[in-house]
Design a protein around this motif. Sequence first.
Motif, PDB file in Angstrom:
ATOM      1  N   ALA A   1       0.872  -1.182   0.000  1.00 14.29           N
ATOM      2  CA  ALA A   1       0.000   0.000   0.000  1.00 14.29           C
ATOM      3  C   ALA A   1       0.900   1.220   0.000  1.00 14.29           C
ATOM      4  O   ALA A   1       2.059   1.144   0.415  1.00 14.29           O
ATOM      5  N   LEU A   2       0.373   2.347  -0.455  1.00  9.41           N
ATOM      6  CA  LEU A   2       1.188   3.559  -0.524  1.00  9.41           C
ATOM      7  C   LEU A   2       1.638   3.978   0.887  1.00  9.41           C
ATOM      8  O   LEU A   2       2.761   4.427   1.086  1.00  9.41           O
TER       9      LEU A   2
ATOM     10  N   LEU B   1       5.440   4.923   2.693  1.00  3.21           N
ATOM     11  CA  LEU B   1       5.774   6.058   3.555  1.00  3.21           C
ATOM     12  C   LEU B   1       6.382   5.555   4.860  1.00  3.21           C
ATOM     13  O   LEU B   1       7.391   6.082   5.347  1.00  3.21           O
ATOM     14  N   GLN B   2       5.768   4.499   5.426  1.00  2.00           N
ATOM     15  CA  GLN B   2       6.257   3.963   6.699  1.00  2.00           C
ATOM     16  C   GLN B   2       7.698   3.475   6.526  1.00  2.00           C
ATOM     17  O   GLN B   2       8.571   3.741   7.351  1.00  2.00           O
TER      18      GLN B   2
ATOM     19  N   ILE C   1      -2.218  -0.359   8.744  1.00  6.36           N
ATOM     20  CA  ILE C   1      -1.985  -0.244   7.300  1.00  6.36           C
ATOM     21  C   ILE C   1      -2.268  -1.607   6.684  1.00  6.36           C
ATOM     22  O   ILE C   1      -1.465  -2.539   6.812  1.00  6.36           O
ATOM     23  N   SER C   2      -3.463  -1.730   6.101  1.00  4.84           N
ATOM     24  CA  SER C   2      -3.809  -3.012   5.484  1.00  4.84           C
ATOM     25  C   SER C   2      -3.381  -2.952   4.022  1.00  4.84           C
ATOM     26  O   SER C   2      -3.211  -1.877   3.456  1.00  4.84           O
ATOM     27  N   PRO C   3      -3.200  -4.114   3.359  1.00  3.75           N
ATOM     28  CA  PRO C   3      -2.877  -4.089   1.935  1.00  3.75           C
ATOM     29  C   PRO C   3      -3.980  -3.340   1.168  1.00  3.75           C
ATOM     30  O   PRO C   3      -5.151  -3.382   1.549  1.00  3.75           O
TER      31      PRO C   3
ATOM     32  N   SER D   1      -9.857   4.509  -5.324  1.00  2.00           N
ATOM     33  CA  SER D   1      -9.646   3.494  -4.282  1.00  2.00           C
ATOM     34  C   SER D   1      -8.163   3.416  -3.926  1.00  2.00           C
ATOM     35  O   SER D   1      -7.301   3.884  -4.676  1.00  2.00           O
ATOM     36  N   ARG D   2      -7.888   2.774  -2.775  1.00  2.00           N
ATOM     37  CA  ARG D   2      -6.480   2.638  -2.364  1.00  2.00           C
ATOM     38  C   ARG D   2      -5.724   1.789  -3.367  1.00  2.00           C
ATOM     39  O   ARG D   2      -4.554   2.032  -3.663  1.00  2.00           O
ATOM     40  N   LEU D   3      -6.424   0.789  -3.914  1.00  2.87           N
ATOM     41  CA  LEU D   3      -5.759  -0.089  -4.871  1.00  2.87           C
ATOM     42  C   LEU D   3      -5.402   0.679  -6.140  1.00  2.87           C
ATOM     43  O   LEU D   3      -4.294   0.562  -6.670  1.00  2.87           O
ATOM     44  N   ALA D   4      -6.369   1.513  -6.622  1.00  2.00           N
ATOM     45  CA  ALA D   4      -6.114   2.279  -7.844  1.00  2.00           C
ATOM     46  C   ALA D   4      -4.971   3.259  -7.610  1.00  2.00           C
ATOM     47  O   ALA D   4      -4.110   3.466  -8.468  1.00  2.00           O
TER      48      ALA D   4
END
Length: 1578
Positions: free
Chosen positions: A340-341, A345-346, A508-510, A534-537
Amino acid sequence: MAERGLEPSAAAVAALPPEVRAQLAELELELSEGDITQKGYEKKRSKLLSPYSPQTQETDSAVQKEHRNQTPAPSAPQTSAPSKYHRSRSGGARDERYRSDIHTEAVQAALAKHKEQKMALPMPTKRRSTFVQSPADACTPPDTSSASEDEGSLRRQAALSAALQQSLQNAESWINRSIQGSSTSSSASSTLSHGEVKGTTGSLADVFANTRIENFSAPPDVTTTTSSSSSSSSTRPANIDLPPSGIVKGMHKGASRSSLMDTADGVPVNSRVSTKIQQLLNTLKRPKRPPLKEFFVDDSEEIVEGNIPQPDPNQPKPEGRQMTPVKGEPLGVICNWPPALESALQRWGTTQAKCSCLTALDVTGKPVYTLTYGKLWSRSLKLAYTLLNKLGTKNEPVLKPGDRVALVYPNNDPVMFMVAFYGCLLAEVIPVPIEVPLTRKDAGGQQIGFLLGSCGVALALTSEVCLKGLPKTQNGEIVQFKGWPRLKWVVTDSKYLSKPPKDWQPQISPAGTEPAYIEYKTSKEGSVMGVTVSRLAMLSHCQALSQACNYSEGETVVNVLDFKKDAGLWHGMFANVMNKMHTISVPYSVMKTCPLSWVQRVHAHKAKVALVKCRDLHWAMMAHRDQRDVSLGSLRMLIVTDGANPWSVSSCDAFLSLFQSHGLKPEAICPCATSAEAMTVAIRRPGVPGAPLPGRAILSMNGLSYGVIRVNTEDKNSALTVQDVGHVMPGGMMCIVKPDGPPHLCKTDEIGEICVSSRTGGMMYFGLAGVTKNTFEVIPVNSAGSPVGDMPFIRSGLLGFVGPGSLVFVVGKMDGLLMVSGRRHNADDIVATGLAVESMKTVYRGRIAVFSVSVFYDERIVVVAEQRPDASEEDSFQWMSRVLQAIDSIHQVGVYCLALVPANTLPKTPLGGIHISQTKQLFLEGSLHPCNILMCPHTCVTNLPKPRQKQPGVGPASVMVGNLVAGKRIAQAAGRDLGQIEENDLVRKHQFLAEILQWRAQATPDHVLFMLLNAKGTTVCTASCLQLHKRAERIASVLSDKGHLNAGDNVVLLYPPGIELITAFYGCLYAGCIPVTVRPPHAQNLAATLPTVRMIVDVSKAACILTTQTLLRLLRSREAAAAVDVKTWPTILDTDDLPRKKLPQLYKPPTPEMLAYLDFSVSTTGMLTGVKMSHSAVNALCRAIKLQCELYSSRQIAICLDPYCGLGFALWCLCSVYSGHQSILIPPMELENNLFLWLATVNQYKIRDTFCSYSVMELCTKGLGNQVEVLKTRGINLSCIRTCVVVAEERPRIALQQSFSKLFKDIGLSPRAVSTTFGSRVNVAICLQGTSGPDPTTVYVDLKSLRHDRVRLVERGAPQSLLLSESGKILPGVKVVIVNPETKGPVGDSHLGEIWVNSPHTASGYYTIYDSETLQADHFNTRLSFGDAAQTLWARTGYLGFVRRTELTAATGERHDALYVVGALDETLELRGLRYHPIDIETSVSRVHRSIAECAVFTWTNLLVVVVELCGSEHEALDLVPLVTNVVLEEHYLIVGVVVVVDPGVIPINSRGEKQRMHLRDSFLADQLDPIYVAYNM
């Protein structure tokens, strides 16, 4: 060109003096910017070099010669000191878009072609005070003729002298001759009035042609002696013995309509206005491009949308095979890509905390703060913790995961924004980035509010600085922005955030399909929608961008774009975190002050990637000379995000040519195409050094407009050059579908909407399920209609095609699509064409809006641009007319309206572009306030119905039979039969009104007949029967003793409204003279009002004038002498001090057919007509009114009317003497001093019947509209009124009557009380509501049928319906029949025709100098051509109307026949073979804008002229032009030729409250209106 071969070598240039070198460099820049044409450049360059090189001088003269032959000089901007010019201008030029040089050449070529056939376009006339912008030297209207000034003036003199030598044969030839080189300046128009041309002096026509009406305080009953009878009048020398024929009622108007059009009646035809109108006519004679289709069927004149011109059979059609979807390369699998984005960052925040992530610049463009990955991570965590835990209480948190939050950060604060954005992502709340609202009424702000509301946003995050800058209310709260939901504002500066406890970690989920953020986008209509990503997009899009752009860790990116949305967000906020890159954000505000800042940043940081728009390339080129030592060698990608625009090709080329020497690699330029829905659609990959650059597509504009790809071969001028935007994104798929209708796949050579299928696009419009389905879930279908695969595609909103090698080309946006007559045009292309016309002197480049408005079943193109403050009127007009020509020849489409607005007045988007939808809204609601406007409806509107051809008439007999077969009754109606009315009335013994007065003086000597009131409402004068008789006797003796008059002499009575007028009238009857009542001249306005008096005195051949001492002095005054010849007045007697002497014997006429009085009146068409009233007609008239109104001696009526002609005169002077009732006389002018006077009188005397005029009713409605409470407190109650009758000779003004009734309903006025009368010249009282009988009925008729002379009744609320009311009840003894004015045969019930009347009180004929028997017979004693066995003699009223049998019962017990008056035949306008009533067009126009006070229309040479009075401020004047044009086109299918905007009170109105349209027309043509603005529609 010639001197290209003679270029001085580099060494020679180096040897030139430094200032010359600087000027050369300046010229190069101007050329590259397109501020100067190639030819202009070469000419100036050779001029600069001529002193230093011997050969260049010859070429210079050759160039100049060639230049002179081809185009008139103004086409090359003269910049004597280019550097100075540049500096002064550069401040404003910052905001400009770049444009195509290829395009410029095409436009110049197209314009040169137009020059050969150049027409003199009439330039709009503008009052100087209106627009202060233009410099003082522009005060004389410029010469718009194509000839040069001196040549034009010579021609003009020749034309004038030729015209003087031969006496004027006819007006038309004179116009044509004087126009050839005519200037629009008024110098020529004032030199010659047509009195001199004709060689006669003292002609009345002259007096009128040159009168200037200065003061309209009392609207005068003025009219010119316009000849409207026949065109021959223009050749007749206008001596007084044979008066200008306007005085005499001419032949019936219908017959002479055409000749009226051809002459400039009674107007100096060489006035400036006529000149311009002739120019306009010349331009209109040019053939329109599309021929008119013949699709007009008389019966169903419903125009349907099918009226758009049918497709051209020769139009190009797509011929390729059906396209197959194109795949991008597979998305590479890189093992260490984060799930995930936020994980990226993490990772960087914890492992690479010291690495730079984002650098912000200060206003000067210096780096001011750098955010490291560690800081970004720690601050985002703090914010996430604060949002979730610290805003509410533990049990009631303000925010839950999934809630939407607004992000409000200024464009120069990327750091705070980035922290806020990632903080939201970590807290799992959904950020909605929006612009900072600056005022309560930001452009589009309301729609943003709508978005926030629909997303359920209740919280806004912002920085402390930004919060301080937001607009506040008095008590320090942030204002409630228009249309916004109530927001709680949260400041996200670090000091306000709580540190999370050690054990707190975000989840932070996938990445999945849950929403990550919402990006706003504005649609074409201006509504704002939120695209949910979406988070995926978000993650997949980052991966695809990283792969396509080949991003690697630690690279530096310079971002000039808006970091809140689109590519600025994706590259500068997401991809940089994904790849641990360093973004340097260059805000818009820095670019404005230091346009080169981004180039300097690239140079300073050795950046590998830069994200820019064409505008940034352009600005950098303009500022290039400030910085010689920058290097762009480090750039491997210059991503041009608006690479899809038509002007991007040349921006990229010019930028490359300038900066290649600074190390810019050609393969580094990477255009891309993006949209909010599909995100990145395609991007050109960074090229391999040395590889050939991709080719260009040169497409035919004509093909594009039909949606077909054709390589342009024939005409270089109408080509569009486009560059590719690279390939489909990795892991994506693309197809092209038809832009409208179901998503059919396009053929390979067809333009369509680009659709992208991939995980990297948006998922929906938030909260809009329906629109979402059509955009985000599109399954393309093949030609058979079956779906291609099951994968949903996203419509990108971009138009384009996939070219060879799967390269993607974009040719426009769906939002900028203008569909005109079935062809597609792209707004951006039209902008580019407009800019290619040397715009620099006139408009600002980046501030042009092009949109389409829907008018009359098609889209029409509107171009709006901001005008530079220093542009002169002439420059602007010149530029506008050239833009029209350029767009016409390059795009083959007409521009409907081109408007220039003052600088900085168009609504802006936050980053400085023009807010198109808001501009369109302002344009449509009339609040754009242009300072220049040019409308071209004649060119654009090609879908008007075919003009009506009159069918040859069917024989009368068959028409009649047809009517009978259909069971139609003939349209006729009658009042009660006089023979059957029993009257036990002593009055019936007397045949003459004079005898009745004598009888009353004996029988009831003290009965008061008349009371005259003043403005205070007190009685200033009364007259009892005896007093009236005595005074009349004395006047009679004065007439015989002093006046030496004989019986039968005509006497003009010149009195103010009052009792003196009445006594003088009866004095004349006693002496056997014929009285002629005339309105006295207005002391403040003699020049306008006295000539009318003079005219009536002359025409009536009066032997004497009776008047008061005051008026006698006025008639003989010096002021009067200036207006008319005072030496030739007939005898003037004043009746103020009468000798006590009476005639030995009062005159008694031998027969009742003898003349009693003459009634003179000026019709609205400017005709002065006198009719003869016999004694028997007077008696019959008084009797009919007495019976209808049930008048007898104990009754009182109140009259507030002008007493000079028609029914007003009869009520004021005659009826009381006949019926014995008491008349309370209220002079209408007293109402101007005391609006309450009339209503207070009615209340005081408890009057049951009152008579007034429309002017009085309007005065009360407008003046007392907000005073009803005052009336109540004064105790005024109108419940006593049984009938309130408006005396009129026109169609009832229902709107005015209804507002009057509604307004005074509260003080007791019964809605049934108000009614109207109808009379005409031939019969002054045909209808009058009276006391008994049914209420007036109303009907709705179809306006379109009326134009075809037919009546079609429709329901209330039907489109294009017109409400008509019955004009009162037909008087006793009156019969009317409706007749076809051409065949003179009767028509059926509910059919339109001329109203003919038969009654004992019809006038006995026109009073003319030479009795025209035929006219008399035609108008007064005419018979129906068939169907009337009794051979009744009828008089023709000249009004159109119809009779309709109602369900109501008349007083006689039979069914009631209602008479509806539609309008005067004389006034109707015949246009396109249809008959229009001016009032209908005027009603439409008056509704269109709040600032239109009054409106009048007339025609001149078949052009429709609309005059509107502007009651707002003068800067609204030009807003009215398009609105007026639109409404007349929409509702009446007519194209307005000229729109004239004038001050309130300019439209002349006569005493009856009717508009004097012909008089207005003459003043307009004689240039006497002093208009605020005159727009000539092309």
